[in-house]
Design an enzyme around this catalytic site. Structure first.
Site, PDB file in Angstrom:
ATOM      1  CG  HIS A 217     153.477 -40.196  32.910  1.00 14.55           C
ATOM      2  ND1 HIS A 217     153.660 -38.523  33.974  1.00 14.55           N
ATOM      3  CD2 HIS A 217     152.374 -40.198  33.089  1.00 14.55           C
ATOM      4  CE1 HIS A 217     152.611 -38.346  34.040  1.00 14.55           C
ATOM      5  NE2 HIS A 217     151.843 -38.920  33.829  1.00 14.55           N
TER       6      HIS A 217
ATOM      7  CG  ASP B 254     156.065 -36.246  31.677  1.00 15.12           C
ATOM      8  OD1 ASP B 254     155.862 -37.587  32.227  1.00 15.12           O
ATOM      9  OD2 ASP B 254     156.077 -36.274  30.898  1.00 15.12           O
TER      10      ASP B 254
ATOM     11  CD  GLU C 157     150.856 -38.800  30.627  1.00 13.48           C
ATOM     12  OE1 GLU C 157     149.900 -38.638  29.989  1.00 13.48           O
ATOM     13  OE2 GLU C 157     150.773 -38.105  30.542  1.00 13.48           O
TER      14      GLU C 157
ATOM     15  CG  HIS D  59     147.390   5.885  18.504  1.00 12.59           C
ATOM     16  ND1 HIS D  59     145.659   6.418  18.876  1.00 12.59           N
ATOM     17  CD2 HIS D  59     147.092   7.329  19.814  1.00 12.59           C
ATOM     18  CE1 HIS D  59     145.294   7.764  19.179  1.00 12.59           C
ATOM     19  NE2 HIS D  59     146.673   7.348  20.623  1.00 12.59           N
TER      20      HIS D  59
ATOM     21  NE  ARG E 207     141.506 -33.212  27.367  1.00 12.00           N
ATOM     22  CZ  ARG E 207     142.720 -34.015  27.954  1.00 12.00           C
ATOM     23  NH1 ARG E 207     142.744 -34.810  27.472  1.00 12.00           N
ATOM     24  NH2 ARG E 207     143.665 -32.971  28.434  1.00 12.00           N
TER      25      ARG E 207
HETATM   26  N1  BES Z   1     147.399 -38.723  33.852  1.00 13.14           N
HETATM   27  C1  BES Z   1     147.182 -37.962  33.081  1.00 13.14           C
HETATM   28  C2  BES Z   1     145.409 -38.959  32.628  1.00 13.14           C
HETATM   29  C3  BES Z   1     143.922 -38.826  33.384  1.00 13.14           C
HETATM   30  C4  BES Z   1     143.934 -37.601  33.478  1.00 13.14           C
HETATM   31  C5  BES Z   1     143.713 -39.756  32.770  1.00 13.14           C
HETATM   32  C6  BES Z   1     142.487 -37.845  33.599  1.00 13.14           C
HETATM   33  C7  BES Z   1     143.045 -40.205  33.722  1.00 13.14           C
HETATM   34  C8  BES Z   1     142.422 -38.652  34.150  1.00 13.14           C
HETATM   35  C9  BES Z   1     147.663 -37.934  32.233  1.00 13.14           C
HETATM   36  O1  BES Z   1     149.396 -37.216  33.037  1.00 13.14           O
HETATM   37  C10 BES Z   1     147.948 -36.191  31.581  1.00 13.14           C
HETATM   38  O2  BES Z   1     147.748 -35.761  32.207  1.00 13.14           O
HETATM   39  N2  BES Z   1     147.376 -36.487  29.876  1.00 13.14           N
HETATM   40  C11 BES Z   1     147.458 -35.341  29.071  1.00 13.14           C
HETATM   41  C12 BES Z   1     148.070 -36.385  28.167  1.00 13.14           C
HETATM   42  C13 BES Z   1     147.757 -34.872  27.166  1.00 13.14           C
HETATM   43  C14 BES Z   1     149.185 -34.390  27.221  1.00 13.14           C
HETATM   44  C15 BES Z   1     147.798 -35.382  25.734  1.00 13.14           C
HETATM   45  C16 BES Z   1     146.225 -35.254  29.306  1.00 13.14           C
HETATM   46  O3  BES Z   1     145.322 -35.856  29.238  1.00 13.14           O
HETATM   47  O4  BES Z   1     145.688 -33.855  29.135  1.00 13.14           O
HETATM   48 ZN    ZN Z   2     149.165 -35.691  33.847  1.00 10.32          ZN
END
Ligand code: BES
Ligand code: ZN
Length: 459
Positions: free
Chosen positions: A86, A88, A153, A213, A328
Site C-alpha cells: 500500500h 497510503d 489500506e 451547568h 482484533r
Molecule cells: N502494516 C500494517 C499491518 C500489520 C501491523 C501487520 C502489525 C502485522 C503487524 C497495516 O498497514 C495496518 O496498519 N493495518 C491496519 C488495518 C486496519 C485499518 C483494517 C491495522 O492493523 O490497524
Molecule cells: Zn499501517
C-alpha cells in the site's frame, strides 16, 4: 544471480535518495484534504513501476483511491507472483512529537525516519528495486510478476474486495507476496503465517441538547461521559475477557503444539515491557504475551471524547460523549457476526437516559495459513541468504484485510515477509526503517524471486 546482487550493492545510496522522494508525498488516506497527495503518490508509484521495467502500468479507479497496477509476464511456465502493498500512510499527529519532519525523510543512527518508512512505502520500494536490478542486469525477471498497490489500506481497504472480485482473471497468480509487517526482532528475520482481523465502531451518546451547568442540573440528568465509562467497563471483565455474549463462540483455540512453538521464540518479556514503558503488562488471564497478541481476540478503546478537557476546571455536564472501540479478531471469528453481537450488547447496556448512535466502521477478516508449502520454503531460503539467518515463524496482531480475500477469491496462499521491526513506530511519531534491513530486504527479495522460479506450478 550474483550480477543482480552486485547491482543492488552498488546502487545502495541511490535507493535511499529515491525512497526519500516517495516518502516526501503525504499520502494520508484518512484525511480528505490529502486526497490530491494520495493521487500524486499513486502516479509516482506508477511512474516508478514503469522506470523499473514493469509493463501495462496503470491506475485502476475505484470509488475511493486508485489501485496502481503493473506487470511483467515474460517468463512462460514459471510461477506468477502477485505482489501487494500500500502507498497510503497514517496521519502524523501528534506532529510535535516527531524529532524530524514526518515528510522529510532523515537518517539517524542507521535508520530512516519518516511516515511510511516501514508501513509500507519502504517495504514496497524494496521490491521495486529488486525488480529493477533484474531488469537492468538481465533484461528479464525469473518469475512473472503482477503488482498491485492500494491507497486505502490504512482506512480499511473498503474498495479492494470489489477490485479483487472484479479482476479475478487479471490477478490470477500462484502466490501472493506481501512485505507489510515487522520481523520478530532485530536480527531475527521471520515469516508471518497469521494476522488478526478487525471490527471497528463508534459509539455516540447524547444526554441533553446542550452542555449544562453541573450545579444547576447535576442530579437531574444522566451524564453521558459517566454513562459511557460504565458501558465501557461492562465490555471486559477484570481478567481481560470480553463480555459480549457469543464473542468467543468461533474462536479457534491455540493448539498445544503452537503454544510450544511460541515459547521457543527468543522473546524477552522484561525487555518488551521496558521498551513499551509499561509499569506492568496486562492481558487476558491464562495466556502468555505472544499468545494474547497473536492468537487471542481483544477489545480496545481507541479514543474517547467528552466534556471539558482544557486547562483549569469548568463545572459542566457534557451534552455528548463519544468512544471509538475496536476488536482484533482471530480465526474463525467473522467481523459481520461480531458487529451484530456487539451492537446488540451495546444497545442492551445503554440506559434509557441517553440517546445512542451506533456506527460500524471498517473491518477485516483474520487470516492464518499453513507454512508448509513450497512458496514459504522458497521465502525461507531467500531470507536466510539475504539476512544470514534462518527465519522464525510468527503470527502478528495487526491486520491486512485483503489477505483473506486473496485466499478466498483467488484461492492462492500469501507469503508475508516483512522487514520492519517491533520498534519501528508504525502509526506513531518517529516511524522508521532500519537501513540494513531495507538493504538486506532488497537482496532477499531478489533471491526470493529466483527461488520462486524453481517452484513447480501448473501452467
Ligand atoms: N502494516 C500494517 C499491518 C500489520 C501491523 C501487520 C502489525 C502485522 C503487524 C497495516 O498497514 C495496518 O496498519 N493495518 C491496519 C488495518 C486496519 C485499518 C483494517 C491495522 O492493523 O490497524
Ligand atoms: Zn499501517
Amino acid at each position: 544471480m550474483d550480477n543482480v546482487i552486485d547491482f543492488i550493492n552498488v546502487h545502495r545510496d541511490r535507493y535511499l535518495e529515491e525512497l526519500k522522494a516517495l516518502l516526501a508525498i503525504p499520502s494520508i488516506s484518512a484525511l480528505p484534504e490529502h486526497a490530491p497527495d494520495v493521487r500524486r503518490c499513486a502516479e509516482w508509484c506508477a511512474d516508478e513501476m514503469r522506470r523499473v521495467g514493469l509493463q501495462n502500468v496503470r491506475l485502476v479507479e475505484t470509488p475511493g483511491n486508485p489501485v496502481v497496477y503493473g506487470d511483467w509476464l515474460g517468463a512462460p511456465g514459471a510461477p506468477t507472483m502477485l505482489f501487494y502493498g500500500h502507498y497510503d500512510v497514517q496521519p502524523v499527529d501528534p506532529v510535535e512529537l516527531w524529532d524530524s519532519p514526518p515528510f522529510e525523510a532523515t537518517v539517524r543512527d542507521g535508520e530512516l525516519y519518516a511516515r511510511g518508512a516501514a508501513d509500507d512505502k519502504g517495504q514496497v520500494f524494496m521490491h521495486l528495486k529488486a525488480i529493477e536490478a533484474f531488469m537492468k542486469q538481465n533484461g528479464r525477471l525469473p518469475v512473472n510478476v503482477k503488482m498491485i498497490l492500494e491507497g486505502e489500506e490504512e482506512v480499511g481497504s473498503n474498495n479492494l474486495d470489489d477490485f479483487v472480485r472484479g479482476h479475478r482473471q487479471e490477478l490470477k497468480a500462484d502466490v501472493v507476496v506481501i512485505s507489510d509487517s515487522p520481523m520478530f526482532d532485530r536480527g531475527v528475520p521471520s515469516i508471518c503465517y497469521g494476522l488478526r482481523g478487525l471490527a471497528y465502531f463508534q459509539i455516540d451518546l447524547r444526554g441533553t441538547k446542550t452542555d449544562l451547568h453541573s450545579g444547576s442540573f447535576g442530579g437531574a440528568v444522566a451524564n453521558p461521559a459517566y454513562v459511557l465509562a460504565t458501558m465501557i467497563a461492562q465490555m471486559k471483565d477484570k481478567g481481560g475477557r470480553i463480555r459480549i455474549p457469543g464473542f468467543y463462540d468461533d474462536v479457534r483455540e491455540l493448539s498445544d503444539a503452537e503454544r510450544a512453538e511460541f515459547r521457543k521464540l527468543p522473546f524477552n518479556e522484561t525487555r518488551y515491557r521496558k521498551e513499551l514503558g509499561a509499569p506492568k503488562l496486562f492481558g487476558e488471564r491464562g495466556y502468555t504475551t505472544l499468545e494474547r497478541v497473536w492468537g487471542r481476540p481483544t477489545l480496545e478503546v481507541n479514543g474517547l471524547l467528552s466534556g471539558f478537557t482544557g486547562d483549569g476546571a469548568k463545572t459542566v455536564i457534557p451534552a455528548v460523549a463519544m468512544a471509538k472501540i475496536s476488536m482484533r479478531l482471530v480465526p474463525d471469528q467473522h467481523p459481520d457476526k461480531i458487529a451484530q453481537q456487539f451492537e446488540a450488547y451495546v444497545r442492551r447496556i445503554a440506559p434509557k437516559s441517553v440517546e445512542l448512535t451506533f456506527t460500524r466502521m471498517h473491518g477485516g477478516k483474520p487470516w492464518m495459513t499453513s507454512f508448509d508449502n513450497p512458496f514459504v520454503r522458497a521465502a525461507g531460503r531467500a531470507i536466510a541468504k539475504g539476512f544470514g539467518k534462518e527465519p522464525v515463524f510468527t503470527r502478528e496482531g495487526g491486520s491486512i484485510p485483503v489477505v483473506s480475500t486473496f485466499q478466498e477469491e483467488l484461492g492462492i496462499p500469501s507469503v508475508l515477509f516483512g522487514v520492519g521491526l517491533p520498534d519501528e513506530n508504525a502509526h506513531a511519531p518517529n516511524e522508521k526503517i532500519d537501513l540494513g534491513n531495507f538493504h538486506n530486504g532488497i537482496v532477499a527479495s531478489a533471491i526470493f524471486y529466483q527461488e520462486l522460479a524453481g517452484v513447480a506450478v501448473h501452467a
